[in-house]
Design a protein around this motif. Sequence first.
Motif, PDB file in Angstrom:
ATOM      1  N   GLY A 383       0.812  -1.210   0.000  1.00  0.00           N
ATOM      2  CA  GLY A 383       0.000   0.000   0.000  1.00  0.00           C
ATOM      3  C   GLY A 383       0.845   1.259   0.000  1.00  0.00           C
ATOM      4  O   GLY A 383       0.587   2.198  -0.763  1.00  0.00           O
ATOM      5  N   ILE A 384       1.858   1.300   0.851  1.00  0.00           N
ATOM      6  CA  ILE A 384       2.751   2.462   0.883  1.00  0.00           C
ATOM      7  C   ILE A 384       3.371   2.684  -0.496  1.00  0.00           C
ATOM      8  O   ILE A 384       3.399   3.809  -1.019  1.00  0.00           O
ATOM      9  CB  ILE A 384       3.861   2.273   1.935  1.00  0.00           C
ATOM     10  CG1 ILE A 384       3.280   2.283   3.363  1.00  0.00           C
ATOM     11  CG2 ILE A 384       4.937   3.344   1.774  1.00  0.00           C
ATOM     12  CD1 ILE A 384       2.815   3.634   3.853  1.00  0.00           C
ATOM     13  N   ALA A 385       3.862   1.616  -1.100  1.00  0.00           N
ATOM     14  CA  ALA A 385       4.526   1.735  -2.400  1.00  0.00           C
ATOM     15  C   ALA A 385       3.558   2.207  -3.482  1.00  0.00           C
ATOM     16  O   ALA A 385       3.907   3.055  -4.316  1.00  0.00           O
ATOM     17  CB  ALA A 385       5.145   0.393  -2.789  1.00  0.00           C
ATOM     18  N   LEU A 386       2.342   1.680  -3.478  1.00  0.00           N
ATOM     19  CA  LEU A 386       1.359   2.093  -4.483  1.00  0.00           C
ATOM     20  C   LEU A 386       1.002   3.567  -4.310  1.00  0.00           C
ATOM     21  O   LEU A 386       0.945   4.324  -5.293  1.00  0.00           O
ATOM     22  CB  LEU A 386       0.105   1.226  -4.378  1.00  0.00           C
ATOM     23  CG  LEU A 386      -1.062   1.618  -5.298  1.00  0.00           C
ATOM     24  CD1 LEU A 386      -0.641   1.598  -6.763  1.00  0.00           C
ATOM     25  CD2 LEU A 386      -2.263   0.704  -5.056  1.00  0.00           C
ATOM     26  N   GLY A 387       0.755   3.987  -3.073  1.00  0.00           N
ATOM     27  CA  GLY A 387       0.418   5.388  -2.839  1.00  0.00           C
ATOM     28  C   GLY A 387       1.522   6.327  -3.299  1.00  0.00           C
ATOM     29  O   GLY A 387       1.261   7.375  -3.908  1.00  0.00           O
ATOM     30  N   LYS A 388       2.767   5.963  -3.028  1.00  0.00           N
ATOM     31  CA  LYS A 388       3.890   6.802  -3.456  1.00  0.00           C
ATOM     32  C   LYS A 388       3.987   6.859  -4.979  1.00  0.00           C
ATOM     33  O   LYS A 388       4.267   7.920  -5.558  1.00  0.00           O
ATOM     34  CB  LYS A 388       5.195   6.275  -2.858  1.00  0.00           C
ATOM     35  CG  LYS A 388       5.340   6.543  -1.368  1.00  0.00           C
ATOM     36  CD  LYS A 388       6.703   6.099  -0.852  1.00  0.00           C
ATOM     37  CE  LYS A 388       6.883   6.488   0.612  1.00  0.00           C
ATOM     38  NZ  LYS A 388       8.229   6.105   1.119  1.00  0.00           N
ATOM     39  N   ALA A 389       3.747   5.735  -5.638  1.00  0.00           N
ATOM     40  CA  ALA A 389       3.835   5.708  -7.100  1.00  0.00           C
ATOM     41  C   ALA A 389       2.765   6.586  -7.737  1.00  0.00           C
ATOM     42  O   ALA A 389       3.033   7.337  -8.686  1.00  0.00           O
ATOM     43  CB  ALA A 389       3.711   4.269  -7.600  1.00  0.00           C
ATOM     44  N   VAL A 390       1.543   6.511  -7.223  1.00  0.00           N
ATOM     45  CA  VAL A 390       0.459   7.327  -7.774  1.00  0.00           C
ATOM     46  C   VAL A 390       0.722   8.809  -7.510  1.00  0.00           C
ATOM     47  O   VAL A 390       0.511   9.660  -8.386  1.00  0.00           O
ATOM     48  CB  VAL A 390      -0.897   6.895  -7.189  1.00  0.00           C
ATOM     49  CG1 VAL A 390      -2.002   7.849  -7.635  1.00  0.00           C
ATOM     50  CG2 VAL A 390      -1.234   5.469  -7.619  1.00  0.00           C
TER      51      VAL A 390
END
Length: 404
Positions: A383-390
């Motif tokens: 989740g952290i990684a996805l949020g940062k990517a978006v």
Amino acid sequence: MLAKRAGAVLLSTLAVTAVGAAAPAAASAATTDSVLAWYDTTAAAVAAGGATTQVTNSRTWAIGWLAAARAQNGPHSTAYRRAALAGAVHQTLITLIPAQAAAADAALAADLATIPDGRAETEGLAAGRKEATDLLAERADDGLDPASVNAPYTVPAAAPGIWQPTPPAYAPATQYGNRVARPFALRSAGQYRPAPPPALDSARYRRDIAEVKAYGAVDSTVRTQAQTDTATFWLGSSFVLYTPILRAAVEQSRGSLADRIRLVALFHVASVDTQIATSDAKYAYQLWRPVTAIRAGGDADWLPLHATPAHPDYPSGHNTYSGSAEQILTALFGPRARSPYTIPSPSAPGVTRTYTDWHVPSLENVDARVWSGIHSRSADEAGIALGKAVAAHTLRNAGRLLAG
């Protein structure tokens, strides 16, 4: 490094926009902090009369403040910029939260009373209203209304690893419709979809479930009081928890009025797109929640510390929100606050926590969902990684978003 690159792209974009423009007209110092005033007005309106779905409320913020940011384009006086902010946010609030129109009208009257009367005020107010009206029309039927967000979901047949309604309420799935909503900046909801979760027979997944079983149980004998307190503090809505965090950044920012407006706008644009991307991944993988996995493994009476939300495990939505927020704040403000800031929690009344950066809240959120017994650590970290990517994608496309 990702945050620095994204921030550099945004700063470069804004610099290019300003090249060749006439110097802004001199303006007297504002006696009122219009940015904070309208921030608090937006927060109060959403809290008092907002939608039942979090992403719909994020959309309200995104529309109002992106419209205000677009109205800042070009060389303008401070009076014009303040009036443009007022016009954009006021128009958005009375349109999307009409029950709060009287409060929005009062805020508008109070703010305009501190702006010198004249052409700048009149034109700025009109520009803000026009940008809001145009953006509201642009975002019509974007699939982020509550009914569309919570579109019906047909639960698949029970099978190992597949999401099923969870005890004690066994509520129907929520947020299924998010995945087909129209993003602000993403090309598609699945543009940054994370890799699949660990296989059920992998060492990583077995370790994840063992951790949740031990530390996330309602009657855990290994979870400390401090861990329980962290789980409870971060249990509430990420949207609500991060409202004072973003406010601290806005208040402490040394940027211009326009810069601070852009910070709020891009934060919420990224948040909306992150929530869309989260539901895309959740329902693409449909991973069962820890409580279902643990009970299937033989502990039929196991219950988590906190009730499990009614949607799949992977990735964690709380943590996609944290990742997005951390990325935006780090890129546009810097990694640390200028002074400590304190936030309350809707799920821990009377309790506050104080932070000095934007990263520690993310770390606590990862742990909290495990200690609550409602997410695997893999889901939290994804989740952290996805949020940062978006959020990084939002920053790379900031020039287009802000230009309108």
